[in-house]
Design an enzyme around this catalytic site. Structure first.
Site, mmCIF file in Angstrom:
data_model
loop_
_atom_site.group_PDB
_atom_site.id
_atom_site.type_symbol
_atom_site.label_atom_id
_atom_site.label_comp_id
_atom_site.label_asym_id
_atom_site.label_seq_id
_atom_site.Cartn_x
_atom_site.Cartn_y
_atom_site.Cartn_z
ATOM 1 N N ASP A 13 44.962 22.368 28.478
ATOM 2 C CA ASP A 13 44.894 23.753 28.033
ATOM 3 C C ASP A 13 46.054 24.113 27.126
ATOM 4 O OD1 ASP A 13 42.892 25.631 28.327
ATOM 5 O OD2 ASP A 13 44.075 26.887 29.661
ATOM 6 N N ASP A 24 39.589 30.242 42.821
ATOM 7 C CA ASP A 24 38.912 29.279 43.663
ATOM 8 C C ASP A 24 38.226 29.949 44.849
ATOM 9 O OD1 ASP A 24 41.309 30.058 44.653
ATOM 10 O OD2 ASP A 24 42.147 28.055 44.941
#
Length: 1146
Positions: free
Chosen positions: A419, A849
């Site tokens: 990223d 998550d």
């Protein structure tokens, strides 16, 4: 470097309409670029262009433009598919694909990826000679081992295209010696890699139809909808004809795998006669442990209820304020304990049978005569963002453990998400791919565990245990030396990149100055300033983030990048030779490597990239187009595969009966490098071995961010099969599950559905609104659903697939496929779609998550907890106090965000079980306990200061209640230790850090969450000072580093206040005329209870050998003086000899 451009618009695959032609005529003429078009094997026209590198710096970009398309004629026939497939695959593996929003997708053909030589034929920039034909720079023909194939005895080097042109010219003469070729058949040249090549697709056939081979159905007339159009959904999921992936053949009649329970289906005889064996088993907790455990929970609930009722009824009239605060806190603690304890009523254990998995999916049988693997594919995601915070060597070791995993090579693919778009990470991954050529066969030959080279070579266990091959010692010594050299290369990459970039930058400056002098003609000119670029090993600009940031080359502003580091392996095993690699004997060892892809999504200013969740969603889309594994395993860059068979263990659950309703398999997190005493409960064993096992008995464990095997269609936001039949009741975890019969068509025939309405049947044509404007992506969804089904080897298996349906090889990658993958990782692709809302990882929370797992459970999916005998994965955790507090702060902040969002469990759907809803409610509520916990930690000090207690007197009733509550809590802890396998010390460490985190990080998270929700203000808690040790040889040196942070203030205040209060209370009692020992003992007991929990925190503040920062002593002194003066001001001393109004200071 050659640069090839692809049209960014996905609509270019279709012929333009008449209205489009009129619009093109009305548009003004745009300056165009030189482009040559050719038709790929996939049927897509690709624009090819060659850019001169020097023109990027000194020349102008104005060229005359035209497009050339040569129609097929007798002299210009399309290339043989067997040749074009090989050319495309070799082209893709040696090209760096870039592109993004409002930019052309380019394929940069790279001569080299790293400074060292690529030594594996699957690797990008692999060894190979260039074609000797003038004007051609393609690579010569080679076999799977990368050895050049020379069709003429004169050894003239020629590429595939030139060879085909020479053969088709009629004379078939060698361009070198001018003699006719003796062999003109490509098959005789051993060009085939051992896997059957696909036939050329007919015109108009889509990629989906090429993957999902269709045969004549006996029910085509029934597949028409009411409008008369062909109903793709009904054909795909309701036919009992012959269809599938490759050569999947379904029975002519009956319910073999279709879910019908009437027993009229014609099940094959070998299935009926062969005893069916499950892949997994539930191991229930012994009743001798579980029954007393549940009974104690009930007894403690009753005791807490009676105790709170007694406390409310018997007020302390002398200190009503003290009584009120204590009662409120105790009521909240009881409620919090109830939320934590109720989901633990049904703990279970599970086991897998890998032998049965091998027999069902990898042994020869009627549907799989060759014994090829029938297991579904797995795409492994590894995410990293900053090479400075996440060392590339750690990420490289994780990649090596994945490439060496014990799973069919052709079914495994690894995607690395960078990223940060850093060249350092890119070249480190390329170095890892190169070293895998040696490491992976070594692991397979000698059954190495673990398959992370850093952990393996640093292991303190005997490396020669159970090793019987005589050449193991020699091989290990050789591989260890190569790994040491590999580490040195990785560590030297930053300097190598810097020196290379400086050299190229100096060259470009000199070149620009020469050009300026030529144009100036003796006139004065200013010095030339050229942006300092970061250069790749092949002498070209790195398209990602530069070391010195510049426009379109910064961390938040760069193009999307995809590089196939290791191209897809062949379908047949490729064994090594006696001196194949570095002199090691890999005879009879498969040397193939899994697919490895480097991905860096596009980032542009003004777009919300959604951090890790956005990066994971980009990988989901890119992998769906390139490999489309029906299952996804996500790992953090510091979590490696410790058990090479971990993926097989997880697949046992997914492929077992009822596995089609599992959204993910969560593995426990295990950590290395933790201090032996585990001072700050870094192992978190109470959560992973107690809470998660308990949730496994309900609807499944929560998703914890790493070490999780997902079902791809569950990530896509679809409901589970047969979701309308399952209606969980209030206590379905313990007393069974209510089942509702469907009055419509069987649920298993409608596997792709979103929403609660029976009428909402999903049509593939509507998917683009939810998943984005990519036909490749949309067409991959039904295929991933089909491949992820369990094996229909028993009539009771619902929604299954036929045995042998996944033994066919996957399609080779072509340039158009990778170009499509570039488009789906662009920054604009998620606009006006449901990515991050219902599809993929969910946005809007720091703990994406937990929210992602919650959404799946809320749709009715189940999950399981897979605890393997040998740890599946291992990672690292912060052992420093400040780092640990900031980690807990991030988790608690995410929980507060969940509580104030629509993901609050109070708003869950009826598909979520009652106790599962309580567990998720506790996830969002637990940080608020910190408010009551801090107040309660000050109550003993206030009691000692005031001379009062939370009760009027310490009578027998209060002591009995206190004893019962304490004893039941201790007995529950002992029984939890029994059925979970943890140790008493681990349970106590967890209790200690619960109070440390509750009085520091949790309180800050609540404050931060409230300010964000109510006022829109975001607060960040950063480090302000650091004191580090000099002992670099100490493995746990980081444990003693003291970094000051504002999170430490509340625990320090609590400790100092209680210590001073104990001294004040003892002094008052000693000098009192009528000492009240009962109140003193009560206050001192609870103060010591607080201090005992804060002992690890105090030990962490002390550091080692007097290296505590001065600010700790300053804060402690100020707090002590302030509290003393405050007490004196509230209760000033008089002339008496007693403390607190009657004590006179000497």
């Amino acid at each position: 470097m050659a640069s090839h451009s692809f049209k960014a618009s996905r609509s270019s695959r279709f012929a333009p309409s008449a209205s489009d032609a009129e619009m093109q005529q009305n548009k003004p003429q745009l300056p165009s670029t030189v482009a040559f078009a050719r038709r790929t094997s996939s049927g897509r026209y690709v624009n090819l262009s060659r850019d001169d590198l020097d023109s990027e710096l000194g020349g102008s970009g104005d060229y005359s433009s035209y497009t050339v398309h040569l129609p097929p004629t007798p002299d210009n026939q399309p290339m043989d598919p067997s040749i074009s497939v090989k050319v495309e695959e070799q082209y893709v593996s040696n090209s760096l694909f870039t592109g993004g929003f409002n930019s052309i997708t380019r394929a940069h053909l790279m001569d080299k990826v790293i400074e060292s030589e690529a030594n594996h034929p699957q690797m990008a920039g692999a060894k190979g000679s260039s074609c000797a034909v003038p004007g051609c720079d393609s690579k010569v023909m080679s076999d799977e081992r990368g050895v050049d194939i020379l069709p003429c005895e004169c050894d003239f080097k020629i590429c595939r295209e030139c060879f085909v042109d020479a053969v088709k010219s009629g004379e078939a003469n060698c361009p070198g010696c001018k003699e006719p070729y003796k062999v003109t058949n490509l098959d005789e040249l051993n060009l085939d890699s051992g896997r059957p090549l696909p036939l050329p697709p007919p015109n108009g056939m889509s990629k989906m139809e090429r993957r999902l081979s269709m045969m004549k159905s006996t029910k085509s007339a029934l597949m028409r909808s009411q409008t008369g159009d062909f109903d793709h959904n009904r054909w795909l999921y309701e036919t009992k004809g012959t269809y599938g992936y490759g050569n999947a053949i379904w029975p002519k009649e009956g319910g073999f795998g279709n879910g019908n329970d009437d027993g009229n289906g014609a099940v094959p005889a070998e299935v009926i006669n062969k005893p069916w064996r499950p892949l997994t088993r539930k191991l229930k907790i012994p009743a001798a442990i579980l029954s007393p455990y549940r009974l104690l929970i009930f007894i403690r609930m009753v005791a807490l209820t009676l105790f709170l009722a007694w406390r409310i009824k018997h007020q302390n009239e002398d200190a009503i304020w003290l009584w009120g605060m204590s009662v409120v806190c105790e009521v909240w603690f009881a409620f919090s304990w109830l939320l934590d304890q109720l989901p633990k009523l049904c703990p279970i254990n599970r086991s897998t049978d890998l032998t049965v998995l091998k027999e069902k999916f990898e042994e020869p049988g009627p549907h799989n005569p060759t014994g090829k693997s029938d297991l579904p594919g797995i795409d492994v995601f590894v995410s990293t963002a900053d090479p400075e915070k996440e060392p590339p060597l750690v990420t490289a070791n994780t990649i090596l453990s994945i490439l060496a995993a014990d799973y069919p090579v052709e079914k495994l693919a690894c995607y690395v998400s960078d990223d940060g778009g850093a060249l350092l990470t890119f070249e480190a991954m390329a170095e890892a791919a190169s070293f895998a050529n040696l490491w992976v066969p070594f692991c397979r030959k000698h059954a190495i565990e673990p398959r992370n080279p850093e952990s393996y070579f640093n292991s303190k266990r005997d490396p020669y245990k159970n090793k019987v091959l005589p050449d193991f010692v020699r091989d290990r010594r050789r591989v260890k030396r190569e790994y040491d050299e590999f580490k040195v290369r990785i560590n030297g990459l930053p300097d190598s990149i810097r020196r290379r970039s400086d050299a190229y930058h100096a060259r470009e400056e000199i070149k620009a100055m020469k050009l300026q002098r030529q144009n100036a003609n003796d006139e004065l000119f200013e010095s030339v300033k050229i942006p300092k670029a970061t250069w790749m090993a092949d002498g070209t600009h790195w398209p990602g983030t530069w070391v010195v940031s510049s426009p379109e080359h910064s961390r938040g502003d760069h193009a999307g990048i995809i590089q196939v580091m290791l191209k897809p392996p062949s379908d047949e095993p490729l064994t090594g030779t006696s001196d194949d690699i570095k002199g090691l004997d890999f005879t009879d060892v498969d040397i193939r490597l899994p697919l490895l892809v480097y991905v860096s999504r596009e980032k542009r200013p003004g777009y919300d990239h959604n951090k890790k969740a956005g990066a994971m969603n980009a990988l989901v889309r890119a992998s769906a187009i390139m490999s489309n594994g029906p299952f996804i395993l996500n790992l953090d860059c510091d979590h490696y595969i410790y058990n090479s068979q971990a993926m097989r263990e997880g697949m046992c659950f997914m492929m077992d009966r009822g596995g089609d309703r599992l959204c993910y398999v969560q593995f426990p997190q295990r950590f290395e490098g933790i201090d032996p005493s585990d001072r700050y409960a870094n192992h978190n064993t109470v959560f992973f071995d107690v809470n998660m096992r308990a949730l496994d008995g309900l609807q499944g464990p929560v998703y914890v961010g790493t070490g999780c095997l997902f079902r791809r269609v569950a990530l896509y936001g679809f409901d589970p099969p047969r979701s309308k039949e399952h209606q969980p009741g209030c206590c379905s975890c313990c007393f069974g599950r209510q089942k509702r019969r469907s009055t419509t068509s069987p649920e298993e025939n409608r596997a792709l559905r979103m929403g609660d309405s029976d009428e909402e049947d999903m049509n593939i044509s509507q998917f683009s609104k939810k998943f984005g404007n990519s036909t490749f992506l949309v067409e991959s969804i039904p295929l991933a659903e089909f491949q992820g089904r369990p094996l229909a080897d028993h009539p009771s298996v619902k929604n299954g697939r036929a045995p042998g349906s996944l033994i066919q090889p996957r399609e080779p990658l072509d340039a158009s496929t990778v170009a499509e993958a570039i488009s789906v990782i662009s920054c604009w692709f998620e606009d006006k779609t449901e990515w991050g809302n219902r599809v993929g990882w969910i946005y809007g929370s720091v703990t994406e998550d937990v929210v992602t797992g919650y959404r799946m459970h809320n749709r009715g999916w189940k999950s399981v907890y897979c605890v393997t005998k040998r740890d599946a994965f291992r990672g690292t955790a912060p052992i420093n106090l400040t780092d640990r507090l900031h980690q807990v702060l991030r988790w608690a902040t995410g929980s507060v965000e969940i509580f104030f969002s629509r993901n609050n469990a109070l708003l869950a759907s009826p598909r979520m079980k009652f106790l599962q809803r309580i567990a998720y409610l506790n996830v969002g509520i637990y940080p608020f306990t910190s408010i009551f916990l801090i107040v309660y930690c000050f109550l003993p000090a206030l009691s000692l200061f005031s001379g009062q207690f939370i009760v009027q007197t310490l009578n027998v009733t209060f002591l009995v209640y206190l004893l019962v509550i304490t004893v039941t809590l201790s007995m529950l802890a002992v029984l939890e230790i029994k059925w979970s396998g943890i140790e008493l010390e681990e349970w106590w460490r967890n209790e200690q850090f619960w109070l440390i985190g509750g009085t520091s990080a949790h309180l800050a998270a609540v404050l931060q969450g409230l300010l964000k929700v109510l006022a829109g203000i975001e607060i960040s808690f950063t480090l302000t000072s650091k004191s580090a040790g000099d002992d670099l040889d100490d493995e746990f040196a980081d444990l003693y580093i003291v970094k000051w942070t504002s999170l430490m203030i509340p625990p320090i205040v609590i400790m100092m206040t209680n210590l001073i209060a104990i001294a004040v209370g003892i002094s008052r009692t000693i000098y009192s005329v009528l000492p009240q020992w009962s109140k003193l003992l009560g206050g001192v007991f609870f103060s010591f209870w607080v201090l005992a929990h804060l002992y690890p925190f105090a030990k962490g503040l002390m550091g080692r050998r007097g290296r505590t920062p001065t600010i700790v002593f300053v804060w402690s002194g100020l707090i002590a003086i302030t509290i003393s003066l405050l007490w004196v001001a509230i209760n000033p001393p008089t002339g008496s000899t007693q403390i607190g109004g009657s004590f006179q200071f000497p």
